[in-house]
Design a protein around this motif. Sequence first.
Motif, PDB file in Angstrom:
ATOM      1  N   ARG C  59       0.809  -1.222   0.000  1.00 41.99           N
ATOM      2  CA  ARG C  59       0.000   0.000   0.000  1.00 41.99           C
ATOM      3  C   ARG C  59       0.839   1.267   0.000  1.00 41.99           C
ATOM      4  N   SER C  60       1.962   1.203   0.668  1.00 46.43           N
ATOM      5  CA  SER C  60       2.770   2.424   0.808  1.00 46.43           C
ATOM      6  C   SER C  60       3.482   2.784  -0.492  1.00 46.43           C
ATOM      7  N   SER C  84      -8.208   1.825   5.978  1.00 52.56           N
ATOM      8  CA  SER C  84      -7.803   1.700   4.580  1.00 52.56           C
ATOM      9  C   SER C  84      -8.887   2.149   3.609  1.00 52.56           C
ATOM     10  N   GLN C  87      -8.145   5.347   2.078  1.00 48.62           N
ATOM     11  CA  GLN C  87      -7.135   5.388   1.021  1.00 48.62           C
ATOM     12  C   GLN C  87      -7.720   5.020  -0.342  1.00 48.62           C
ATOM     13  N   TYR C  88      -8.476   3.894  -0.358  1.00 47.96           N
ATOM     14  CA  TYR C  88      -8.876   3.392  -1.673  1.00 47.96           C
ATOM     15  C   TYR C  88     -10.313   3.739  -2.061  1.00 47.96           C
TER      16      TYR C  88
END
Lengths: 255, 255, 255, 255
Positions: C59-60, C84, C87-88
């Motif tokens: 992910r990073s 998360s 993020q997505y």
Amino acid sequence: MKIGLIGFGKAGKAVANVILGSKDFSLEWVLKNKPESGFLTAKEALNIEADDESVIYSRSEIDIDRFFEMHPVDLIVDFSDAESILQYGSSAARHGVKIISAISHYQDDQITFLKELAKTTTVFWSPNITLGVNYLLFAASLLKNIAPGVDIELIEEHFKAKSGVSGTAVRIAETLDLESESINSVRAGGIVGKHEVIFGFPYQTVRLVHESISREAFGSGALFVAENIKDKKEGFYNFEDILKPYFFDQASSLS
Amino acid sequence: MKIGLIGFGKAGKAVANVILGSKDFSLEWVLKNKPESGFLTAKEALNIEADDESVIYSRSEIDIDRFFEMHPVDLIVDFSDAESILQYGSSAARHGVKIISAISHYQDDQITFLKELAKTTTVFWSPNITLGVNYLLFAASLLKNIAPGVDIELIEEHFKAKSGVSGTAVRIAETLDLESESINSVRAGGIVGKHEVIFGFPYQTVRLVHESISREAFGSGALFVAENIKDKKEGFYNFEDILKPYFFDQASSLS
Amino acid sequence: MKIGLIGFGKAGKAVANVILGSKDFSLEWVLKNKPESGFLTAKEALNIEADDESVIYSRSEIDIDRFFEMHPVDLIVDFSDAESILQYGSSAARHGVKIISAISHYQDDQITFLKELAKTTTVFWSPNITLGVNYLLFAASLLKNIAPGVDIELIEEHFKAKSGVSGTAVRIAETLDLESESINSVRAGGIVGKHEVIFGFPYQTVRLVHESISREAFGSGALFVAENIKDKKEGFYNFEDILKPYFFDQASSLS
Amino acid sequence: MKIGLIGFGKAGKAVANVILGSKDFSLEWVLKNKPESGFLTAKEALNIEADDESVIYSRSEIDIDRFFEMHPVDLIVDFSDAESILQYGSSAARHGVKIISAISHYQDDQITFLKELAKTTTVFWSPNITLGVNYLLFAASLLKNIAPGVDIELIEEHFKAKSGVSGTAVRIAETLDLESESINSVRAGGIVGKHEVIFGFPYQTVRLVHESISREAFGSGALFVAENIKDKKEGFYNFEDILKPYFFDQASSLS
């Protein structure tokens, strides 16, 4: 084998039911506190066809010593109350009658009296006289003996109205040295009685389960005990004493 | 206690898993048929941190006699196949190594060979080496001994793809003398393995239930046996021989 | 149907396992927090033969928007952590990717965000995504609805180390409005997970039992949901929304 | 609500027992084949204190039309035999009395007659009138509907003397479309009656279990039906018709 039954409450009636249905045992009489209204015999009261006499007598109306002479039996099965042993005990012992007591709780002095009687006749006492529960206790403590570190939990299920932890559950917990947190009591609807001991191993689980169907199990238990103590000498016996010989047979038959 | 493991299939790996996780036992080496691709030790192959050497050797590449000299162990645990005893048996016996075999089926001549080895060293064999199943067999045959006329039925449950009656169920049925009609086989989904023996009395039911969680139960069983035979002299032992002393302890502790 | 999996912990791996074994779904990629040491694909990491790409990304190290362009999927299955989605989420919604989240707990603002996303794409969330547990909740509350006065008790069994009442048990208790006294928690050995709801009627007992075998049940549950939301429009769905149509079908088929 | 009971065998007596113990229903009379020897009322015969009249009449001694005029009831509960509907059906319908029949098997022409009566009054028929078994059928077929490919097996346990597969098991098997190999019949001791439907998924197992405690469950079932049809118009109903509204309530309450 002639049996006299003391006590004719719910459990006593269920026990009479089983004795009346057995070929090897005959129910000679029942001794109860209050006279049974309308019924002269247990077979009438329970609506069972049987050859057994099963006459119902009232405890308050008889002279116990004379009673044993007039109505001889080989064995007394006691499902009444803790006090009644004081009434019939000495007479029974004097007449060589064996005693099977299924009283839940005795006071210390009553137990002393039982042991005194046991010097003269065969005295058996078990607070829970079903074969299944006693086997469960035996088999469960064996497994704990084999695997001392195993996690043990107990689930007991009974009808909604039953208050407190069941006496059988308390006994299982004592035998297996369980904390009270490990006893799970379920109260729901009309469940007659279920005890489940769970042995949790890391990669497998063993469960020992006893389910009661009816109080007649007390009767079967009493007759099982009767069968097993009929040739025993005077002495004070409990259910383990009855089961142990099967145990040793078993162990030897496997060698 | 130093252990050498023969066999590294599904069961063998599960057993290695348990030995590697134990403080009292050390997995010195694993002997397998084909070389493990990519892994030199069992702890690497199973991704476990442990001090045990657990080096994986291939059976085809070693001289067994020299192997026992170079890599001494106290005990062999065999989860491989019926033939392998012929390879390592004599050497193990000569070096005073005890043998625990969990092979499902041996031919008659292989059993004869095991008994021959048992004149020199301690040889244990059990086709199902879990504590739970062996306890179940023991406890069930005890209850049948106590109540010979009781109705007994067996339910065994396994994953859908398992064909035929389970070996454990067959063994239970033989031990309890059950007709095949009394064995009920349930095949559904991914059930790992459950065996339930039902004892039906007229007024109560007793159930003995064993549930498998994972193959690691074989490892626990092997270590339980190892612990119990470590002080035993040469001779041929089975699981009942291991359980019996607990049984007698139990019986005496209740008196 | 192309799936992207977020999270590759114990549950995530079990889910990947099930998707890789399915014909109707393809695991395109896995997005995880830390790079997987040594393995480039989930099928390698899990030692499964499959046609699925199943490439593992960190992910990073990715730009999420570009990532969705380069590696298009129909559906995201999220077994990672509550953060998360932030993020997505937006990228997924923009690319018309459906979202199935099995995160146990979301903060209120995260739920608000999920509902915001649900205006653009299909968003499903269930804290316990197994079919069995959700069916149990459904069937149990139906019976309570039919018989409001019935006694209900819950037994949940898990491995010894599990602390506190299980999340599933809490959910069942909330759904059925049970007091905490009616939840019985058994902790013993390696029990994977069992939930039993007992309905005690005066003359009969009904038991609904769910037993977990392995974490792969989360994977089956996710695919069951995937199958059932693939034709659904944008909106926020839970497991009841998925089960309800079967319910009505069922009800009509019986008429 | 005034009830007339047809049939006073084992099941009929258990049903009378439940009606006599209920506050919302009154047992007006019992119609039986042979005159009850010695007892004039059901409450006497069952030794229950109640306000209900519960007079026992003999079918052979009455004129049915005049009987309904003299002893009006709202509802008939029929636990007798398949023929008796022919005696009382037309009169009951003419007097606007609802009919609940728990007869196990009707001939085709008897069913035609029931449907004819259903044009005039409310007629309900269920061969197994317990709530638990009917709920089990409902809940089990729902799960099969959700997961058509799941492995399903059935275990039914009854007392030793019961011959053949239980009628309830046959009904469950028909409803779930099970092969006879998937029905496992256990016969042991005095087990009252247990039905367990096992749904085996790859990674989880769901079990639906019904345990009978006593025949009084028929009485509870009959009163549950009585409560649910009291406002229903003329027509022919079965247990599913009674359960369905709860179902829809349930489904809507979850939305």
